[in-house]
Design an enzyme around this catalytic site. Sequence first.
Site, PDB file in Angstrom:
ATOM      1  N   LYS A 153     -16.720 -14.652   3.855  1.00 42.65           N
ATOM      2  CA  LYS A 153     -17.696 -13.247   4.080  1.00 42.65           C
ATOM      3  C   LYS A 153     -18.680 -12.501   3.092  1.00 42.65           C
ATOM      4  O   LYS A 153     -19.283 -12.395   2.041  1.00 42.65           O
ATOM      5  CB  LYS A 153     -17.007 -12.164   4.316  1.00 42.65           C
ATOM      6  CG  LYS A 153     -16.199 -11.334   5.825  1.00 42.65           C
ATOM      7  CD  LYS A 153     -15.291 -10.301   5.123  1.00 42.65           C
ATOM      8  CE  LYS A 153     -14.208 -10.036   5.619  1.00 42.65           C
ATOM      9  NZ  LYS A 153     -13.125 -10.217   5.132  1.00 42.65           N
ATOM     10  N   GLY A 165     -12.225  -4.670   0.356  1.00 38.78           N
ATOM     11  CA  GLY A 165     -13.697  -4.357   0.685  1.00 38.78           C
ATOM     12  C   GLY A 165     -14.067  -3.042  -1.358  1.00 38.78           C
ATOM     13  O   GLY A 165     -14.784  -3.150  -1.567  1.00 38.78           O
ATOM     14  N   GLY A 189      -7.528  -9.264   2.008  1.00 40.15           N
ATOM     15  CA  GLY A 189      -6.563 -10.301   2.115  1.00 40.15           C
ATOM     16  C   GLY A 189      -6.261 -11.664   2.451  1.00 40.15           C
ATOM     17  O   GLY A 189      -4.880 -11.533   1.789  1.00 40.15           O
ATOM     18  N   ARG A 193       0.955  -1.281  -0.196  1.00 39.87           N
ATOM     19  CA  ARG A 193      -0.112  -0.073  -0.245  1.00 39.87           C
ATOM     20  C   ARG A 193       0.984   0.838   0.003  1.00 39.87           C
ATOM     21  O   ARG A 193       0.542   2.102  -0.889  1.00 39.87           O
ATOM     22  CB  ARG A 193      -0.579  -0.290   1.346  1.00 39.87           C
ATOM     23  CG  ARG A 193      -2.126  -0.976   1.204  1.00 39.87           C
ATOM     24  CD  ARG A 193      -2.704  -0.875   2.213  1.00 39.87           C
ATOM     25  NE  ARG A 193      -4.283  -1.561   1.709  1.00 39.87           N
ATOM     26  CZ  ARG A 193      -5.149  -2.076   3.099  1.00 39.87           C
ATOM     27  NH1 ARG A 193      -5.241  -1.031   4.567  1.00 39.87           N
ATOM     28  NH2 ARG A 193      -6.493  -2.414   2.784  1.00 39.87           N
TER      29      ARG A 193
HETATM   30  P1  AMP Z   1     -12.833 -14.456   3.044  1.00 37.29           P
HETATM   31  O1  AMP Z   1     -12.215 -12.649   4.209  1.00 37.29           O
HETATM   32  O2  AMP Z   1     -14.457 -13.536   2.869  1.00 37.29           O
HETATM   33  O3  AMP Z   1     -12.175 -14.014   1.624  1.00 37.29           O
HETATM   34  O4  AMP Z   1     -12.630 -15.358   3.554  1.00 37.29           O
HETATM   35  C1  AMP Z   1     -11.688 -15.703   3.674  1.00 37.29           C
HETATM   36  C2  AMP Z   1     -11.361 -16.852   4.919  1.00 37.29           C
HETATM   37  O5  AMP Z   1     -12.618 -18.196   4.346  1.00 37.29           O
HETATM   38  C3  AMP Z   1     -10.251 -17.695   5.306  1.00 37.29           C
HETATM   39  O6  AMP Z   1      -9.501 -17.612   6.232  1.00 37.29           O
HETATM   40  C4  AMP Z   1     -10.585 -19.309   5.267  1.00 37.29           C
HETATM   41  O7  AMP Z   1     -10.355 -20.261   5.519  1.00 37.29           O
HETATM   42  C5  AMP Z   1     -12.194 -18.977   5.130  1.00 37.29           C
HETATM   43  N1  AMP Z   1     -12.765 -20.377   3.991  1.00 37.29           N
HETATM   44  C6  AMP Z   1     -13.081 -20.696   3.016  1.00 37.29           C
HETATM   45  N2  AMP Z   1     -12.781 -21.815   2.649  1.00 37.29           N
HETATM   46  C7  AMP Z   1     -14.398 -22.034   3.195  1.00 37.29           C
HETATM   47  C8  AMP Z   1     -14.951 -22.882   4.273  1.00 37.29           C
HETATM   48  N3  AMP Z   1     -15.340 -23.438   2.628  1.00 37.29           N
HETATM   49  N4  AMP Z   1     -15.702 -23.297   5.169  1.00 37.29           N
HETATM   50  C9  AMP Z   1     -14.878 -22.060   5.971  1.00 37.29           C
HETATM   51  N5  AMP Z   1     -14.650 -21.050   5.739  1.00 37.29           N
HETATM   52  C10 AMP Z   1     -13.587 -21.060   4.507  1.00 37.29           C
END
Ligand code: AMP
Length: 405
Positions: free
Chosen positions: A205, A385, A362, A42
């Site tokens: 998320k 985001g 991230g 950044r």
């Molecule tokens: P995000 O911030 O939405 O990109 O979410 C990232 C997180 O999603 C990471 O810490 C992953 O461990 C989690 N993740 C990915 N696939 C799964 C899953 N099938 N079940 C639970 N968590 C997940």
Amino acid sequence: MNLIEKIKTVNDFNFKNKLALVRVDFNVPINNETFKIIDDTRIKYTLPTIQKIISDNGKVVLLSHFGKPKGKRLKNYSLKFIIPYLSEKLQKPIKFSKYCIGNTVMKNVHELKNGEILLLENIRFYKEEEENNDFFSFQLSKLGDIYINDAFGVSHRLHSSITNTPKFFGQKKGIGLLMKKEIQSLKKILGKGKKPITILLGGAKISSKIEILEYIFNKVDYILIGGGMAYPFIKEKGGNVGDSIIEKNEIFEKKLKKVFLKLKNKTNILFPTDVMIADSFKNSANTKIVSIDSIPNGWRGLDIGPNSIKKFCNIINKSKTILWNGPVGVFEFSNFSIGTKSIIKAIVNVTKHGTFSLVGGGDSLAALKMENCEKKISYLSTGGGAMLESLKNKLIPGLKAIISL
Ligand code: AMP
């Protein structure tokens, strides 16, 4: 000419004898004990903006947030740790002000000479920053003749220095070069890039990503949905997803139903077919590969399976433009990282052969780092985001503030 093309950039101004108030995003990951910067992306991407102002013989006032001190003056959240880094990169001494508003900082600003740089203390030491406060924003506007926003990572937020301060600058405002790069990269995804264009969404998320599908499904050639994002849809289709991650609240369920109905018959949206399931949420859990719609109760999907990896990689291999946000499994556990690692390998490989790849968020960046692949991607977005909000094809608030008078 569309609105975005009308936005002035730092290159449209001559800063000679002028004070530039530059909103940057120095919210970088650091080692909490040594205060060493772990990832400088950044800051690095914003250096050309600062250098342009200096080369014009202008004066730079840098304004940034760091972490979430929530309106309190906390030592661990001071921006002082940036000074040695900036000083080395810009080959200049960096002045520092403990304040962002008031007499002291006004004096510091007025003492600045052409070519000098003043870094202000963490703007989030003031609770008004996150309140989009008019008077606070007005006080901030006294710190510059020209306002530049180069803080993409926070430009989807309604925060004083992002959305309110610019209104006091009339036409004397624009974006920095980091921001310009982000916009140009996103434009490629939203229809201007080489086809086929693919978006891969994963992660956990889910509620913040689900709405994006409505906006992008007819703008890109393929949408791949992996990770935690897939399970609510499979459940909605009537599948059994066992204990896989699913948000359970009324607002989310309504949102899901709406998106599901809209996208039900679209053939360019692909889901995993098989998944690796686990009998507990740990690396050492027992595992099996099963069909994604037949996960027994007590088990949860933690990675995509081999057939899904093949299917997703086939699409990636023929794509000429790719955006990736969100891992396709719990990659932090080595036993559930195979899907994410295979996706990274495929993206890196097509990038080598000329595909434009954009990665944001991230955890996706952390996964790339884990595989030592962060330099093998065309563009790493500095805002997960903000990137996702931009995909809704609306101007994010920070950009809107630059366009409005
Ligand atoms: P995000 O911030 O939405 O990109 O979410 C990232 C997180 O999603 C990471 O810490 C992953 O461990 C989690 N993740 C990915 N696939 C799964 C899953 N099938 N079940 C639970 N968590 C997940």
